[in-house]
Each structure stands twice: as C-alpha cells, then as structure tokens.
Design a protein around this motif. Structure first.
Motif, PDB file in Angstrom:
ATOM      1  N   GLU A   1     -11.588   7.294   9.991  1.00 13.20           N
ATOM      2  CA  GLU A   1     -12.884   7.909   9.748  1.00 13.20           C
ATOM      3  C   GLU A   1     -13.937   6.795   9.801  1.00 13.20           C
ATOM      4  OE1 GLU A   1     -15.364   9.571   5.900  1.00 13.20           O
ATOM      5  OE2 GLU A   1     -13.177   9.767   5.874  1.00 13.20           O
ATOM      6  N   PRO A   2     -14.709   6.716  10.876  1.00 15.48           N
ATOM      7  CA  PRO A   2     -15.736   5.676  10.959  1.00 15.48           C
ATOM      8  C   PRO A   2     -16.939   6.035  10.087  1.00 15.48           C
ATOM      9  CG  PRO A   2     -15.739   6.996  12.951  1.00 15.48           C
ATOM     10  CD  PRO A   2     -14.642   7.531  12.082  1.00 15.48           C
ATOM     11  N   LEU A   3     -17.520   5.014   9.470  1.00 15.04           N
ATOM     12  CA  LEU A   3     -18.696   5.218   8.639  1.00 15.04           C
ATOM     13  C   LEU A   3     -19.693   4.105   8.936  1.00 15.04           C
ATOM     14  CD1 LEU A   3     -20.222   6.658   6.348  1.00 15.04           C
ATOM     15  CD2 LEU A   3     -18.961   5.208   4.749  1.00 15.04           C
ATOM     16  N   ALA A   4     -20.834   4.477   9.493  1.00 11.80           N
ATOM     17  CA  ALA A   4     -21.880   3.495   9.792  1.00 11.80           C
ATOM     18  C   ALA A   4     -22.667   3.207   8.527  1.00 11.80           C
ATOM     19  CB  ALA A   4     -22.806   4.018  10.884  1.00 11.80           C
ATOM     20  N   ALA A   5     -22.717   1.933   8.149  1.00  9.88           N
ATOM     21  CA  ALA A   5     -23.491   1.532   6.974  1.00  9.88           C
ATOM     22  C   ALA A   5     -23.787   0.045   7.085  1.00  9.88           C
ATOM     23  CB  ALA A   5     -22.720   1.818   5.696  1.00  9.88           C
ATOM     24  N   ASP A   6     -25.027  -0.294   6.814  1.00  9.61           N
ATOM     25  CA  ASP A   6     -25.404  -1.695   6.710  1.00  9.61           C
ATOM     26  C   ASP A   6     -25.167  -2.087   5.263  1.00  9.61           C
ATOM     27  OD1 ASP A   6     -26.636  -4.178   6.406  1.00  9.61           O
ATOM     28  OD2 ASP A   6     -28.165  -3.712   7.905  1.00  9.61           O
TER      29      ASP A   6
ATOM     30  N   HIS B   1      -1.568   5.641   7.483  1.00 12.97           N
ATOM     31  CA  HIS B   1      -2.624   5.750   6.481  1.00 12.97           C
ATOM     32  C   HIS B   1      -3.879   6.385   7.068  1.00 12.97           C
ATOM     33  CE1 HIS B   1      -0.492   3.333   3.560  1.00 12.97           C
ATOM     34  NE2 HIS B   1      -0.224   2.461   4.512  1.00 12.97           N
ATOM     35  N   LYS B   2      -4.568   7.154   6.255  1.00 14.41           N
ATOM     36  CA  LYS B   2      -5.945   7.538   6.563  1.00 14.41           C
ATOM     37  C   LYS B   2      -6.776   6.311   6.243  1.00 14.41           C
ATOM     38  CE  LYS B   2      -5.275  11.954   7.386  1.00 14.41           C
ATOM     39  NZ  LYS B   2      -5.350  12.462   8.740  1.00 14.41           N
ATOM     40  N   VAL B   3      -7.718   5.981   7.135  1.00 15.17           N
ATOM     41  CA  VAL B   3      -8.524   4.778   6.964  1.00 15.17           C
ATOM     42  C   VAL B   3      -9.998   5.135   7.112  1.00 15.17           C
ATOM     43  CG1 VAL B   3      -9.007   2.441   7.819  1.00 15.17           C
ATOM     44  CG2 VAL B   3      -6.673   3.346   7.945  1.00 15.17           C
ATOM     45  N   VAL B   4     -10.793   4.724   6.135  1.00 16.19           N
ATOM     46  CA  VAL B   4     -12.238   4.794   6.243  1.00 16.19           C
ATOM     47  C   VAL B   4     -12.671   3.400   6.679  1.00 16.19           C
ATOM     48  CG1 VAL B   4     -14.425   5.142   5.047  1.00 16.19           C
ATOM     49  CG2 VAL B   4     -12.431   6.563   4.471  1.00 16.19           C
ATOM     50  N   ALA B   5     -13.258   3.318   7.864  1.00 16.68           N
ATOM     51  CA  ALA B   5     -13.659   2.036   8.438  1.00 16.68           C
ATOM     52  C   ALA B   5     -15.178   1.939   8.420  1.00 16.68           C
ATOM     53  CB  ALA B   5     -13.131   1.909   9.863  1.00 16.68           C
ATOM     54  N   ILE B   6     -15.687   1.061   7.561  1.00 16.76           N
ATOM     55  CA  ILE B   6     -17.138   0.885   7.424  1.00 16.76           C
ATOM     56  C   ILE B   6     -17.582  -0.338   8.221  1.00 16.76           C
ATOM     57  CG2 ILE B   6     -19.039   0.335   5.865  1.00 16.76           C
ATOM     58  CD1 ILE B   6     -17.625   1.687   3.654  1.00 16.76           C
TER      59      ILE B   6
ATOM     60  N   VAL C   1       0.848  -1.190   0.000  1.00 14.02           N
ATOM     61  CA  VAL C   1       0.000   0.000   0.000  1.00 14.02           C
ATOM     62  C   VAL C   1       0.882   1.239   0.000  1.00 14.02           C
ATOM     63  CG1 VAL C   1      -1.834   1.225   1.226  1.00 14.02           C
ATOM     64  CG2 VAL C   1      -1.767  -1.284   1.288  1.00 14.02           C
ATOM     65  N   SER C   2       0.633   2.114  -0.968  1.00 16.36           N
ATOM     66  CA  SER C   2       1.391   3.356  -1.082  1.00 16.36           C
ATOM     67  C   SER C   2       1.332   4.129   0.240  1.00 16.36           C
ATOM     68  CB  SER C   2       0.805   4.201  -2.212  1.00 16.36           C
ATOM     69  OG  SER C   2       1.333   5.496  -2.190  1.00 16.36           O
ATOM     70  N   SER C   3       2.429   4.757   0.600  1.00 16.83           N
ATOM     71  CA  SER C   3       2.514   5.436   1.906  1.00 16.83           C
ATOM     72  C   SER C   3       1.489   6.552   2.069  1.00 16.83           C
ATOM     73  CB  SER C   3       3.925   5.977   2.130  1.00 16.83           C
ATOM     74  OG  SER C   3       4.249   6.916   1.129  1.00 16.83           O
ATOM     75  N   HIS C   4       1.002   7.129   0.974  1.00 13.24           N
ATOM     76  CA  HIS C   4       0.036   8.224   1.075  1.00 13.24           C
ATOM     77  C   HIS C   4      -1.392   7.777   0.781  1.00 13.24           C
ATOM     78  CE1 HIS C   4       3.342  10.958   1.588  1.00 13.24           C
ATOM     79  NE2 HIS C   4       3.912  10.482   0.501  1.00 13.24           N
ATOM     80  N   ALA C   5      -1.591   6.482   0.637  1.00 15.50           N
ATOM     81  CA  ALA C   5      -2.900   5.970   0.254  1.00 15.50           C
ATOM     82  C   ALA C   5      -3.910   6.046   1.396  1.00 15.50           C
ATOM     83  CB  ALA C   5      -2.785   4.522  -0.201  1.00 15.50           C
ATOM     84  N   THR C   6      -5.139   6.352   1.029  1.00 14.04           N
ATOM     85  CA  THR C   6      -6.256   6.193   1.960  1.00 14.04           C
ATOM     86  C   THR C   6      -6.792   4.789   1.760  1.00 14.04           C
ATOM     87  OG1 THR C   6      -6.807   8.542   1.877  1.00 14.04           O
ATOM     88  CG2 THR C   6      -8.553   7.042   2.609  1.00 14.04           C
ATOM     89  N   VAL C   7      -7.067   4.125   2.879  1.00 15.02           N
ATOM     90  CA  VAL C   7      -7.458   2.721   2.865  1.00 15.02           C
ATOM     91  C   VAL C   7      -8.916   2.594   3.296  1.00 15.02           C
ATOM     92  CG1 VAL C   7      -6.995   0.447   3.873  1.00 15.02           C
ATOM     93  CG2 VAL C   7      -5.100   2.023   3.433  1.00 15.02           C
ATOM     94  N   LEU C   8      -9.641   1.720   2.633  1.00 19.81           N
ATOM     95  CA  LEU C   8     -10.989   1.360   3.042  1.00 19.81           C
ATOM     96  C   LEU C   8     -10.923   0.022   3.757  1.00 19.81           C
ATOM     97  CD1 LEU C   8     -14.092   1.663   3.017  1.00 19.81           C
ATOM     98  CD2 LEU C   8     -14.070   0.534   0.775  1.00 19.81           C
ATOM     99  N   ASP C   9     -11.374  -0.011   5.001  1.00 15.67           N
ATOM    100  CA  ASP C   9     -11.491  -1.260   5.775  1.00 15.67           C
ATOM    101  C   ASP C   9     -12.967  -1.617   5.773  1.00 15.67           C
ATOM    102  OD1 ASP C   9     -11.325  -3.404   7.510  1.00 15.67           O
ATOM    103  OD2 ASP C   9     -10.529  -2.254   9.197  1.00 15.67           O
ATOM    104  N   LEU C  10     -13.322  -2.605   4.968  1.00 11.40           N
ATOM    105  CA  LEU C  10     -14.712  -2.991   4.766  1.00 11.40           C
ATOM    106  C   LEU C  10     -15.144  -3.993   5.824  1.00 11.40           C
ATOM    107  CD1 LEU C  10     -17.007  -2.637   2.545  1.00 11.40           C
ATOM    108  CD2 LEU C  10     -16.277  -4.889   1.785  1.00 11.40           C
ATOM    109  N   ALA C  11     -16.306  -3.745   6.441  1.00 10.38           N
ATOM    110  CA  ALA C  11     -16.797  -4.591   7.539  1.00 10.38           C
ATOM    111  C   ALA C  11     -15.717  -4.645   8.619  1.00 10.38           C
ATOM    112  CB  ALA C  11     -17.199  -5.971   7.045  1.00 10.38           C
TER     113      ALA C  11
END
Length: 171
Positions: free
Chosen positions: A64-69, A45-50, A20-30
C-alpha cells in the motif's frame, strides 16, 4: 535473492525479518524504490510503504503506497495505525522518532539501520543531523523494547559507519 532494478534488501533486514510475525502488517518508512517493501511483501506481509515520491514503488498487491513528506512539519500521516513491524534504512529524521516508536504495536518489531557518527570519513551523509550518535538507537528503545541484536560498526560494502538494531516492543 536476485538483484533487480530496485536493489537487494540490506542483509540486516533479511537476517532479522524472521522476527516479524507472519500476519503482521509492516511499515516501510522512507521506502525509496521499495526494495524492503517488495522483500517483505514477497514474504506474505502487507506493507505500507511511505515516501515522498511513491512513483518509484513497485506495484504489488501486498504493498500500500502512501505519499507523505515526512520532513515538512506535517502531522504524522498514520496517527491511529499500529504495525507489527517498522523498517527504516538509510534514513534519519529525529522529529519522527516518537511517532515511529508509537506506531509499533506491542510485540511488534523495529528493524532499523542507518549511518552514524564516523561516516563523514567515507562520504555522505556527513552532516550531524543525518548521523546517529553512538548508542542512539539503544536509547530510542530503552525501557520499551527487548533488544534482539544491535551493532554500531564499520561495514565494508559499501564502506560506511552504521548503527542497526532489531528489537521487539514489550507488551
């Protein structure tokens, strides 16, 4: 890495996180309790955690937490966002696969590990809709990704049949 209340990240994710590129934002799914989000945030990394329940996610300036079903039939919650990496572990919901692949930017990385057919011998998950078919992750990325590593095998801790992939999206 010290084990905390969230658990340690899976060895597959740790092993291939360097892709993963050092400047990448990562999506952590579930994301669950956030063990991978926390690990990747700790790497800068910046991480969007769904997840459906974000109350279990750690408070961290890079998460960055994201609530989603993700299974209720609602549209994909991030239709315009692209990520430098997507991490998925111990989760399978096939209707999400096209959106998941689309969410990975060119040059971005997919790190995925979940259970596959054969795991029913060891416990849950055991229902076919929660088990990857042989080669399914390879088919998912065929033609759009360069596969760095792939395994479909029995692991011993805990005993399970898993399929896992580390792949980079082609430009």
């Amino acid at each position: 890495m010290a084990d905390d209340a969230r658990g340690t990240p899976l060895p597959w994710i740790v092993q291939w996180a360097g892709l993963v590129s050092s400047h990448a934002t990562v999506l952590d799914l579930a994301a669950g309790r956030g063990r991978h989000a926390l690990f990747l945030a700790g790497r800068g990394h910046k991480v969007v955690a769904i997840d459906r329940d974000i109350s279990r996610l750690p408070a961290h300036s890079n998460i960055e937490p994201l609530a989603a079903d993700l299974e209720d039939g609602s549209p994909w919650p991030l239709p315009e966002r692209r990520f430098g990496a997507v991490v998925v572990t111990n989760y399978l919901h096939r209707p999400l696969m096209p959106a998941l692949i689309e969410a990975i930017a060119p040059g971005g990385v997919l790190l995925y590990q979940t259970f596959m057919v054969g795991n029913e011998r060891f416990g849950k998950p055991s229902r076919p809709e929660f088990l990857l078919n042989d080669g399914e992750l390879l088919e998912l990325v065929r033609g759009a990704f360069s596969v760095t590593a792939y395994e479909a095998r029995l692991i011993s801790d805990p005993m399970a049949m898993v399929q896992r992939i580390a792949a980079r999206r082609l430009p």
